[in-house]
Each structure stands twice: as C-alpha cells, then as structure tokens.
Design a protein around this motif. Structure first.
Motif, short mmCIF file in Angstrom:
data_model
loop_
_atom_site.label_atom_id
_atom_site.label_comp_id
_atom_site.label_asym_id
_atom_site.label_seq_id
_atom_site.Cartn_x
_atom_site.Cartn_y
_atom_site.Cartn_z
N VAL A 196 -0.44 4.78 -52.00
CA VAL A 196 -1.39 5.55 -52.62
C VAL A 196 -2.79 4.69 -52.72
O VAL A 196 -3.80 5.15 -52.44
CB VAL A 196 -1.16 6.26 -53.87
CG1 VAL A 196 -2.36 6.83 -54.64
CG2 VAL A 196 0.01 7.28 -53.75
N ALA A 197 -2.71 3.46 -53.17
CA ALA A 197 -3.94 2.67 -53.24
C ALA A 197 -4.47 2.66 -52.13
O ALA A 197 -5.89 2.64 -51.98
CB ALA A 197 -3.60 1.51 -54.01
N LYS A 198 -3.90 2.35 -50.96
CA LYS A 198 -4.40 1.86 -49.55
C LYS A 198 -5.03 3.29 -49.27
O LYS A 198 -6.08 3.06 -48.40
CB LYS A 198 -3.33 1.44 -48.86
CG LYS A 198 -2.82 0.13 -49.07
CD LYS A 198 -1.74 -0.46 -48.17
CE LYS A 198 -1.04 -1.75 -48.40
NZ LYS A 198 0.03 -2.09 -47.20
N ALA A 199 -4.26 4.27 -49.40
CA ALA A 199 -5.04 5.63 -49.02
C ALA A 199 -6.41 5.89 -49.89
O ALA A 199 -7.41 6.36 -49.04
CB ALA A 199 -4.20 6.79 -49.19
N LYS A 200 -6.47 5.74 -50.98
CA LYS A 200 -7.57 5.74 -51.80
C LYS A 200 -8.76 4.82 -51.28
O LYS A 200 -10.03 5.26 -51.35
CB LYS A 200 -7.41 5.72 -53.37
CG LYS A 200 -6.75 6.79 -53.79
CD LYS A 200 -6.23 6.62 -55.46
CE LYS A 200 -5.59 7.67 -56.16
NZ LYS A 200 -5.59 7.48 -57.56
N GLU A 224 -8.02 2.30 -61.77
CA GLU A 224 -8.19 3.60 -61.81
C GLU A 224 -8.55 4.25 -60.32
O GLU A 224 -8.55 5.35 -60.07
CB GLU A 224 -8.69 4.07 -62.89
CG GLU A 224 -8.35 3.61 -64.29
CD GLU A 224 -9.33 4.16 -65.41
OE1 GLU A 224 -10.41 4.59 -65.19
OE2 GLU A 224 -8.74 4.32 -66.52
N THR A 225 -9.35 3.36 -59.75
CA THR A 225 -9.84 3.66 -58.45
C THR A 225 -9.02 3.42 -57.14
O THR A 225 -9.17 3.52 -55.99
CB THR A 225 -11.51 3.32 -58.12
OG1 THR A 225 -11.21 1.60 -58.15
CG2 THR A 225 -12.29 3.58 -59.22
N GLY A 226 -7.76 2.87 -57.51
CA GLY A 226 -6.83 2.86 -56.66
C GLY A 226 -6.75 1.53 -55.86
O GLY A 226 -6.06 1.33 -54.80
N ALA A 256 1.14 -0.34 -68.54
CA ALA A 256 0.39 0.68 -68.32
C ALA A 256 0.87 1.38 -66.76
O ALA A 256 1.81 0.73 -66.35
CB ALA A 256 -0.99 0.27 -68.05
N PRO A 257 0.73 2.59 -66.77
CA PRO A 257 1.33 3.41 -65.63
C PRO A 257 0.94 2.72 -64.20
O PRO A 257 1.79 2.66 -63.43
CB PRO A 257 0.62 4.68 -65.46
CG PRO A 257 0.33 4.91 -66.99
CD PRO A 257 -0.15 3.65 -67.55
N GLY A 258 -0.32 1.80 -64.19
CA GLY A 258 -0.53 1.29 -62.83
C GLY A 258 -0.01 -0.11 -62.75
O GLY A 258 -0.04 -0.83 -61.66
#
Length: 412
Positions: free
Chosen positions: A398-402, A239-241, A320-322
C-alpha cells in the motif's frame, strides 16, 4: 545460525557456537497459529562472526509465560590460565514470564575486551530474567490490595489500556507510570547484573564488558532499554504512505556531550587516537588504557569509578497501526549501514525469517568494500515483527502504491 522463532515451538535452542538463543514456554499454545499449522513468526535472529577473533556478540528471544531461572549451559573461560566453568550465583527462582504470544523479550549484546565473548553470553542468559524478577517484585509490592491480578500475561493491565470489548480498563497504567515502573525494574536489573559479573572469579571484567539493547513487547506496549552503542530502530509507515526508519535509542558514546561531561567529572579522560581522529575513547586518568569506545557498559570495572556507568536509558512506545518491525543490532551493523538502509534490507527480504541474516551479511559485505584494510566486525541483529507477515507485506505494498501515486507524471 539464523533462527526464526515460532509461538508454538516450545524449547530452548542455541546455534552451534552459542551466539543465538531463543527460549520458549513449556506449555505451548498461546494462539497465533496460521492455516498450515505453523506458529506465527515473531522474530528473526542472526549473528555473524567477523575477522577480529571469537564472535563476541550474543542475541536472544524470550517468549515465555512462566519459567525458572536456572544456570545456563556452562561456559568455559579462556580468560584465565586454567579452564573453569562460569556460572552466576543466581539461585533458581520461578516467576511469571513475558506472556506467550504478545509478550516477547529480545536482546542484543556486543562484548568487548579479552573476555567479551563470555560476558556477552552471561548477560544474555541472565539479564532477561533479572529484569522480569525486578519487574514482578515491583508489581507484587503494589498489588497487596488485589492478589488475583496477574503479574504478567498477554493482556495484563500494564500492557493494555482497553479490555477485550474495547472499553477502558480501570487498572490500566498511564504511559508515564508504566515507563517509570519499567525504568526502575531495568535499572535495578542492570545494576544487579553488573554486580553479578564482578563475582565471576574466572572472568576478568576489569577491561572487558558488553553492551545491551533490549526490547520488551507486551500487548501494544514497547519498552526499550539501552546500554552502550548497540541500537534499536523502528520501521513504520508514515501517514502519507512512506516507509520511515525511526531510531529508538541514542548511541552512548564518548562523543555525546552529556556522556563526556560525566566521565570527565569523574577524572576519566576522553580523546581520540591520531590514526582514528573521529573515534573518541575513554581512558584512565593516568594510563593510556583501555580506550573504551562507549560511555556505558556492563563490566569494565576499572572505568566504573571514572564515569562509565551501567545505568540503561529506558523508553516507552505505544505500537501504532503503521509500526511494522523493530531491528536491534550491534555496532558492527550500524557502523557501516544507515538506519534507512537496514530497514530497506529487511523490507526487500522475501522470507522474513531470513531478515536478520540479510542485514548481517549486507553489513559484512559493506565492511569489506568500505574498509578493505580493516578487519570485519561481528555483525548481529534481531528483527522483531510487530504485525503478521501478510499484514506487514500488504502495508508495504500500500505504501509503495501511495508513493507511486504521489509522484508527478513524466514531463511535468
């Protein structure tokens, strides 16, 4: 040897040494075509021979709506003095399949012993369809009141809890019920496969066998069946990317207390050799053989009365979505690479159809550097992608950006 299966390619193929197979429907279609006319890539398969002799690994992808079980390519057995064909006695039998686009079966099998390379291929060729046959028998047994319900399809009630409009389906199975049905089907199929191997007069299964780790995806439901020390790992976004590696199976080795206790209750012995103090093995009560490094397998009949069983552990997970992809691989990979390393290798592979090849080659290289005096093990992997490649890549970005945004600025 590497194969990336497409949902619009409709054929069965094997690589030159018969270690990699995918089975596709004869009807085609099923949607999922991208703009350039090529089918959506759903999986990447690869098997790399080690330095211990013949490649004893086997991998498969099945993506079929309906099929008939027929004898596979004849395998020639070198386990006996004479050359003889090896073909299980399963008669041809038509039944619904895993579905075309969302219905997928993946399996990885790691043979061992003198006849391991033949046993792993026989199990690869028949176990997927035995599982389907037993699963469909269970569904048919419970569908006497509604003969119109589909047994297997992309949107079967067993595979989804909502209909196309998003409303709850009245026939949807609860996760516990779904898991129990698949657990019974897999247990019955593995038991039948084990008995079938025993009927092969030209394959000596007394001290030879195979592992099996299988993933079945129907809609948003994942069923994982595991037997032995191959492994399934899920790559998912937190959830935190952050990208996480989630192990979906337990390595069924003699160092697991429950496994060792069962073996000892059946008068089997568990101990390690002096030159391998960290590797517990299974031995006969009165003989220092065979030294099996796993607690469950198909085959290995001399050890079946001494606690080595063929019952798989079956688990269920709702996608799950992730969730991005699942990796199934033999212990040749997991013995030298961590779960996190394997997930990172797949993420770093520019072309996803090469993902499993990148994993196998990285494992082989690690074997050479970490154990230069040892022979490299066979390394095989299947990467099953749970999302389209573009969505998958965007999720990673997106995960890398977060993750970058969460890092404190320099100097603080």
């Amino acid at each position: 040897m590497g194969i990336c299966a497409s949902s619009r390619r409709v054929r069965q193929e094997e690589d030159s040494d018969e270690n990699v197979v995918y089975v596709m429907d004869e009807q085609g279609g099923g949607g999922g075509a991208d703009g350039d006319g090529h089918g959506r890539k759903v999986a990447s398969l690869f098997s790399q021979k080690g330095k211990k002799g013949p490649n004893q690994d086997a991998v498969i992808l099945c993506q079929v709506r309906a099929c008939t079980v027929a004898p596979p390519s004849t395998h020639r057995s070198a386990c006996r003095r004479r050359r003889a064909s090896v073909a299980p006695s399963v008669p041809p039998h038509p039944f619904p399949g895993f579905g075309m686009e969302d219905g997928v079966f993946c399996g990885v099998f790691d043979g061992h012993g003198r006849c391991g390379q033949f046993i792993s291929k026989l199990v690869r060729d028949y176990l997927p369809f035995m599982i389907l046959s037993h699963r469909n028998a269970l569904l048919l047994r419970g569908s006497d009141d509604d003969d119109d319900d589909p047994v297997f399809s992309d949107a079967s009630p067993a595979a989804s809890s909502t209909d196309g409009s998003g409303r709850s389906s009245p026939n949807a199975l609860a996760p516990a019920q779904l898991l129990e049905e698949w657990r019974e089907a897999c247990a019955n199929a593995f038991q039948a496969m084990d008995k079938e191997l025993k009927l092969q007069a030209n394959v000596d299964c007394n001290f030879s066998g195979t592992t099996a780790v299988c993933a079945i995806k129907q809609g948003k439901d994942l069923i994982i069946a595991n037997l032995g020390d191959s492994r399934a790992v899920l790559a998912t976004m937190s959830e935190t990317g952050y990208l996480k590696a989630v192990q979906l199976t337990t390595d069924q080795k003699p160092n697991v207390p429950q496994e060792a206790e069962r073996i000892k209750r059946s008068n089997g012995r568990v101990f390690a050799l002096k030159d391998e103090p960290s590797v517990l093995r299974v031995w006969l009560p009165d003989e220092d053989c065979p030294g099996l490094a796993m607690a469950r397998s198909l085959g290995d009949y001399r050890l079946k009365r001494h606690g080595v069983v063929s019952e798989p552990e079956v688990t269920h997970r709702r996608v799950a979505p992730g969730d991005l992809f699942i990796i199934l691989a033999t212990d040749g990979v997991w013995d030298v690479l961590s779960n996190e390393e394997v997930v990172s290798i797949v993420c770093a592979t520019p072309r996803k159809q090469h993902a499993s090849k990148a994993v196998a080659e990285a494992a082989a290289q690690r074997w050479r550097t970490r154990y230069p005096a040892s022979r490299v093990d066979d390394c095989s992997a299947v990467c099953l992608f749970l999302r389209d490649q573009q969505d998958w890549a965007s999720s990673v970005a997106v995960a890398k950006a977060k993750a970058a945004a969460a890092r404190p600025p320099h100097g603080r």
